[in-house]
Design a protein around this motif. Structure first.
Motif, PDB file in Angstrom:
ATOM      1  N   MET A   1      -0.266   5.509 -15.410  1.00  0.00           N
ATOM      2  CA  MET A   1       0.629   5.550 -14.237  1.00  0.00           C
ATOM      3  C   MET A   1       0.270   4.397 -13.305  1.00  0.00           C
ATOM      4  SD  MET A   1       1.251   8.704 -11.610  1.00  0.00           S
ATOM      5  CE  MET A   1      -0.274   8.755 -10.739  1.00  0.00           C
ATOM      6  N   ASN A   2       1.302   3.695 -12.813  1.00  0.00           N
ATOM      7  CA  ASN A   2       1.058   2.582 -11.906  1.00  0.00           C
ATOM      8  C   ASN A   2       1.143   3.082 -10.463  1.00  0.00           C
ATOM      9  OD1 ASN A   2       0.903   0.232 -10.557  1.00  0.00           O
ATOM     10  ND2 ASN A   2       2.826  -0.651 -11.344  1.00  0.00           N
ATOM     11  N   LEU A   3      -0.020   3.060  -9.767  1.00  0.00           N
ATOM     12  CA  LEU A   3      -0.028   3.577  -8.403  1.00  0.00           C
ATOM     13  C   LEU A   3       0.134   2.477  -7.358  1.00  0.00           C
ATOM     14  CD1 LEU A   3      -2.757   6.342  -8.536  1.00  0.00           C
ATOM     15  CD2 LEU A   3      -0.340   6.646  -8.113  1.00  0.00           C
ATOM     16  N   GLU A   4       0.328   1.247  -7.838  1.00  0.00           N
ATOM     17  CA  GLU A   4       0.427   0.147  -6.887  1.00  0.00           C
ATOM     18  C   GLU A   4       1.835   0.086  -6.291  1.00  0.00           C
ATOM     19  OE1 GLU A   4      -0.720  -4.567  -6.655  1.00  0.00           O
ATOM     20  OE2 GLU A   4      -0.699  -3.530  -8.574  1.00  0.00           O
ATOM     21  N   ILE A   5       1.896  -0.026  -4.979  1.00  0.00           N
ATOM     22  CA  ILE A   5       3.205  -0.146  -4.321  1.00  0.00           C
ATOM     23  C   ILE A   5       3.561  -1.624  -4.262  1.00  0.00           C
ATOM     24  CG2 ILE A   5       4.440   0.232  -2.148  1.00  0.00           C
ATOM     25  CD1 ILE A   5       2.934   2.757  -1.763  1.00  0.00           C
ATOM     26  N   ASN A   6       4.717  -1.991  -4.834  1.00  0.00           N
ATOM     27  CA  ASN A   6       5.055  -3.429  -4.879  1.00  0.00           C
ATOM     28  C   ASN A   6       5.635  -3.912  -3.536  1.00  0.00           C
ATOM     29  OD1 ASN A   6       7.855  -2.908  -4.852  1.00  0.00           O
ATOM     30  ND2 ASN A   6       7.889  -2.653  -7.087  1.00  0.00           N
ATOM     31  N   ASP A   7       5.860  -5.235  -3.453  1.00  0.00           N
ATOM     32  CA  ASP A   7       6.279  -5.824  -2.170  1.00  0.00           C
ATOM     33  C   ASP A   7       7.624  -5.263  -1.703  1.00  0.00           C
ATOM     34  OD1 ASP A   7       4.010  -7.251  -2.076  1.00  0.00           O
ATOM     35  OD2 ASP A   7       4.870  -9.132  -2.819  1.00  0.00           O
ATOM     36  N   PHE A   8       8.542  -5.062  -2.652  1.00  0.00           N
ATOM     37  CA  PHE A   8       9.858  -4.527  -2.282  1.00  0.00           C
ATOM     38  C   PHE A   8       9.699  -3.125  -1.681  1.00  0.00           C
ATOM     39  CE2 PHE A   8      13.479  -1.818  -3.442  1.00  0.00           C
ATOM     40  CZ  PHE A   8      14.469  -2.445  -2.699  1.00  0.00           C
ATOM     41  N   GLN A   9       8.855  -2.317  -2.335  1.00  0.00           N
ATOM     42  CA  GLN A   9       8.664  -0.938  -1.859  1.00  0.00           C
ATOM     43  C   GLN A   9       7.990  -0.918  -0.479  1.00  0.00           C
ATOM     44  OE1 GLN A   9       6.490   0.253  -5.329  1.00  0.00           O
ATOM     45  NE2 GLN A   9       8.308   0.972  -6.417  1.00  0.00           N
ATOM     46  N   LYS A  10       7.020  -1.853  -0.305  1.00  0.00           N
ATOM     47  CA  LYS A  10       6.349  -1.927   1.005  1.00  0.00           C
ATOM     48  C   LYS A  10       7.349  -2.277   2.092  1.00  0.00           C
ATOM     49  CE  LYS A  10       1.857  -3.469  -0.433  1.00  0.00           C
ATOM     50  NZ  LYS A  10       1.155  -4.637  -0.872  1.00  0.00           N
ATOM     51  N   LYS A  11       8.207  -3.249   1.782  1.00  0.00           N
ATOM     52  CA  LYS A  11       9.188  -3.692   2.788  1.00  0.00           C
ATOM     53  C   LYS A  11      10.175  -2.559   3.110  1.00  0.00           C
ATOM     54  CE  LYS A  11      12.379  -7.393   4.058  1.00  0.00           C
ATOM     55  NZ  LYS A  11      13.187  -6.462   4.782  1.00  0.00           N
ATOM     56  N   LEU A  12      10.576  -1.850   2.075  1.00  0.00           N
ATOM     57  CA  LEU A  12      11.507  -0.744   2.270  1.00  0.00           C
ATOM     58  C   LEU A  12      10.895   0.308   3.205  1.00  0.00           C
ATOM     59  CD1 LEU A  12      14.271   0.215   1.385  1.00  0.00           C
ATOM     60  CD2 LEU A  12      13.270   1.147  -0.688  1.00  0.00           C
ATOM     61  N   LYS A  13       9.628   0.618   2.973  1.00  0.00           N
ATOM     62  CA  LYS A  13       8.935   1.588   3.836  1.00  0.00           C
ATOM     63  C   LYS A  13       8.912   1.093   5.296  1.00  0.00           C
ATOM     64  CE  LYS A  13       4.811   3.172   2.273  1.00  0.00           C
ATOM     65  NZ  LYS A  13       4.644   4.621   2.199  1.00  0.00           N
ATOM     66  N   GLN A  14       8.572  -0.197   5.433  1.00  0.00           N
ATOM     67  CA  GLN A  14       8.506  -0.747   6.799  1.00  0.00           C
ATOM     68  C   GLN A  14       9.883  -0.743   7.463  1.00  0.00           C
ATOM     69  OE1 GLN A  14       6.948  -4.631   6.010  1.00  0.00           O
ATOM     70  NE2 GLN A  14       4.833  -3.920   5.933  1.00  0.00           N
ATOM     71  N   ASP A  15      10.905  -1.106   6.685  1.00  0.00           N
ATOM     72  CA  ASP A  15      12.258  -1.147   7.264  1.00  0.00           C
ATOM     73  C   ASP A  15      12.717   0.239   7.701  1.00  0.00           C
ATOM     74  OD1 ASP A  15      12.279  -3.823   6.829  1.00  0.00           O
ATOM     75  OD2 ASP A  15      13.596  -3.781   5.075  1.00  0.00           O
ATOM     76  N   ILE A  16      12.360   1.252   6.910  1.00  0.00           N
ATOM     77  CA  ILE A  16      12.750   2.624   7.272  1.00  0.00           C
ATOM     78  C   ILE A  16      12.031   3.037   8.563  1.00  0.00           C
ATOM     79  CG2 ILE A  16      12.548   5.056   6.568  1.00  0.00           C
ATOM     80  CD1 ILE A  16      13.104   4.083   3.670  1.00  0.00           C
ATOM     81  N   THR A  17      10.726   2.789   8.610  1.00  0.00           N
ATOM     82  CA  THR A  17       9.969   3.144   9.822  1.00  0.00           C
ATOM     83  C   THR A  17      10.523   2.389  11.026  1.00  0.00           C
ATOM     84  OG1 THR A  17       8.063   3.303   8.395  1.00  0.00           O
ATOM     85  CG2 THR A  17       7.614   3.362  10.741  1.00  0.00           C
ATOM     86  N   GLY A  18      10.906   1.115  10.789  1.00  0.00           N
ATOM     87  CA  GLY A  18      11.403   0.267  11.883  1.00  0.00           C
ATOM     88  C   GLY A  18      12.669   0.814  12.541  1.00  0.00           C
ATOM     89  N   ILE A  19      13.447   1.578  11.800  1.00  0.00           N
ATOM     90  CA  ILE A  19      14.690   2.124  12.391  1.00  0.00           C
ATOM     91  C   ILE A  19      14.363   3.171  13.455  1.00  0.00           C
ATOM     92  CG2 ILE A  19      16.736   3.538  11.908  1.00  0.00           C
ATOM     93  CD1 ILE A  19      16.706   2.465   9.066  1.00  0.00           C
ATOM     94  N   PHE A  20      13.337   3.975  13.140  1.00  0.00           N
ATOM     95  CA  PHE A  20      13.113   5.174  13.964  1.00  0.00           C
ATOM     96  C   PHE A  20      12.035   4.940  15.019  1.00  0.00           C
ATOM     97  CE2 PHE A  20      14.959   6.450   9.938  1.00  0.00           C
ATOM     98  CZ  PHE A  20      16.120   7.036  10.424  1.00  0.00           C
ATOM     99  N   THR A  21      12.423   4.145  15.992  1.00  0.00           N
ATOM    100  CA  THR A  21      11.533   3.903  17.133  1.00  0.00           C
ATOM    101  C   THR A  21      12.375   4.152  18.388  1.00  0.00           C
ATOM    102  OG1 THR A  21      12.180   1.597  17.122  1.00  0.00           O
ATOM    103  CG2 THR A  21      10.123   2.121  15.978  1.00  0.00           C
ATOM    104  N   GLY A  22      11.730   4.241  19.514  1.00  0.00           N
ATOM    105  CA  GLY A  22      12.412   4.335  20.814  1.00  0.00           C
ATOM    106  C   GLY A  22      13.411   5.477  20.895  1.00  0.00           C
ATOM    107  N   LYS A  23      14.651   5.126  21.333  1.00  0.00           N
ATOM    108  CA  LYS A  23      15.653   6.162  21.642  1.00  0.00           C
ATOM    109  C   LYS A  23      16.001   7.021  20.416  1.00  0.00           C
ATOM    110  CE  LYS A  23      20.302   6.568  23.480  1.00  0.00           C
ATOM    111  NZ  LYS A  23      21.580   5.926  23.384  1.00  0.00           N
ATOM    112  N   ILE A  24      16.175   6.345  19.281  1.00  0.00           N
ATOM    113  CA  ILE A  24      16.609   7.073  18.081  1.00  0.00           C
ATOM    114  C   ILE A  24      15.531   8.070  17.611  1.00  0.00           C
ATOM    115  CG2 ILE A  24      15.904   5.320  16.390  1.00  0.00           C
ATOM    116  CD1 ILE A  24      18.575   5.863  14.941  1.00  0.00           C
TER     117      ILE A  24
END
Ligand SMILES: Cc1cc2nc3c(=O)[nH]c(=O)nc-3n(C[C@H](O)[C@H](O)[C@H](O)COP(=O)(O)OP(=O)(O)OC[C@H]3O[C@@H](n4cnc5c(N)ncnc54)[C@H](O)[C@@H]3O)c2cc1C
Length: 382
Positions: A1-24
């Motif tokens: 099993m490959n447990l390494e998170i690739n660059d695309f997956q890392k960016k996706l995680k960051q982009d999702i977290t980035g939406i939910f800040t402040g007012k939202i």
């Protein structure tokens, strides 16, 4: 099993977290207080924002790459887990609405379904629902009483479905039933003649997720909007998809409860030691953390088996849901214990998690049904 998170997956995680800040992020905390109309507007807004990150494209089939049962499940799970930790309720609405509906259409939909809906689902412009459960029918395909009868250019569908997530706000409801004994999916539009959506059901937990029963009374569905299956595989694939989504949601509940308890244990009330100073509290937090980490590993292992079409995937899907949904209740209960009076107060995150945690053991296939399946699988193999 490959447990390494690739660059695309890392960016996706960051982009999702980035939406939910402040007012939202503030609005997310009040999800359970929104009325159905405001909830629909808010969920659609979140869905469109998530669409821009590429999250709603994950887990879908494409004709060019060839159809698989669970394509891209690892990336979909890694990103889903990020969202579920921010808001288990939002995750569940999006997962059962956009993601499972998108997967269903991308895997089995007609050309018309794909051209009508798929792009809009990927952009988050459509909210969907999957209606499967009926009274007295623990998902047994042969028991489904919802049935379509052929008429000119389509089918007349009659039936009743229970507790459908998103039903009060869905633009499209995919109703699972049968045509001449074969499993069929009927795509219904919001507000169409004969489709009655009941009042929003009040529930113990997941109060930010709108749910209702639906009633189909001589609903006409054109033949391009009906998918008919020659075998009964759809039933087991949807069960697996739903169980997997509920495992991710339960992990989100568990991680929220743990984070809240840990933060609270570090704060000292005036003139007192922080709870973290007590060995017994540290042991409790250690046990909670162990359950969170074990659940995460099981979930990723399961995703990887699903994506690889491994023969053990269905069994592990059952084991994972039983383990994570029950661990979520244990971790949430311990979180209240660690936080004591502060956790017991209505409206605390730990209290919300404790109520939410029960859901995973009931929705989809229940813990009892899954234990029977695990036992059957074990007996068949060993
Ligand atoms: C909050 C919530 C949201 C839901 N959302 C949706 C949705 O969006 N779409 C949808 O289609 N459905 C949805 N459901 C329905 C859900 O899938 C069913 O609740 C679930 O399948 C259990 O069916 P039941 O409630 O009818 O329980 P029952 O089948 O009546 O079961 C009663 C008890 O008997 C046990 N039992 C039943 N059958 C077996 C068996 N074969 N082996 C061992 N024990 C058994 C059960 O574990 C349970 O303890 C939702 C349910 C909830 C609670």
């Amino acid at each position: 099993m490959n447990l390494e998170i690739n660059d695309f997956q890392k960016k996706l995680k960051q982009d999702i977290t980035g939406i939910f800040t402040g007012k939202i992020l503030g609005q997310l905390k009040e999800l359970s207080e929104l009325n159905t109309e405001r909830l629909k507007v808010f969920l659609k807004d979140c869905s469109k924002k998530l669409g821009k990150t590429g999250y709603l494209d994950t887990g879908l089939n494409s004709d060019e790459a060839g159809i698989k049962d669970f394509p891209d499940e690892t990336t979909s799970t890694i990103a889903g887990e990020e969202l579920a930790c921010i808001s288990p309720s939002l995750f569940l609405s999006i997962e059962t609405g956009s993601k499972i509906l998108g997967w269903l259409i991308s895997s089995f939909g007609s050309k018309k379904d794909k051209s009508d809906f798929l792009n809009q689902i990927k952009k988050g412009e459509i909210i969907g629902a999957i209606a499967l459960t009926e009274d007295c029918s623990p998902f047994m395909e042969s028991d489904l009483s919802t049935e379509g009868v052929a008429s000119k250019d389509g089918f007349i569908v009659n039936g009743k479905k229970k507790m459908v997530i998103n039903a009060p706000i869905a633009d499209i409801i995919a109703v699972i039933g049968s045509v001449k004994g074969k499993t069929a999916v009927f795509m219904l539009d919001h507000g169409q003649k004969g489709l009655k959506v009941g009042v929003r059901i009040k529930t113990l937990g997941f109060n930010g997720v709108p749910m209702a029963d639906i009633d189909l009374d001589n609903c006409f569905v054109s033949k391009e909007r009906v998918i008919i299956f020659e075998n009964n595989r759809l039933e087991s694939l949807i069960k697996i998809k739903e169980n997997h989504a509920l495992s991710i949601a339960s992990l989100g509940v568990m991680k929220r409860a743990f984070a809240e308890a840990k933060a609270s244990a570090n704060i000292a009330e005036e003139g007192r030691k922080p709870a973290m100073a007590f060995q017994e509290i540290r042991f409790k937090l250690a046990e909670m953390f162990t359950l969170c980490q074990t659940s995460l590993l099981m979930l990723f292992h399961e995703s990887w088996l699903l994506e690889s079409s491994d023969v053990e995937a269905a069994s592990l899907n059952a084991c994972t849901k039983v383990f994570i949904s029950e661990a979520a209740e244990e971790v949430s209960s311990k979180a209240i214990q660690v936080m004591s009076k502060q956790g017991f107060v209505s409206g605390s995150i730990a209290e919300e998690c404790y109520r939410d945690a029960k859901f995973g053991q009931i929705a989809g296939q229940t813990s009892e049904m899954l234990r029977m399946k695990i036992a059957d699988d074990c007996l068949a193999k060993y």
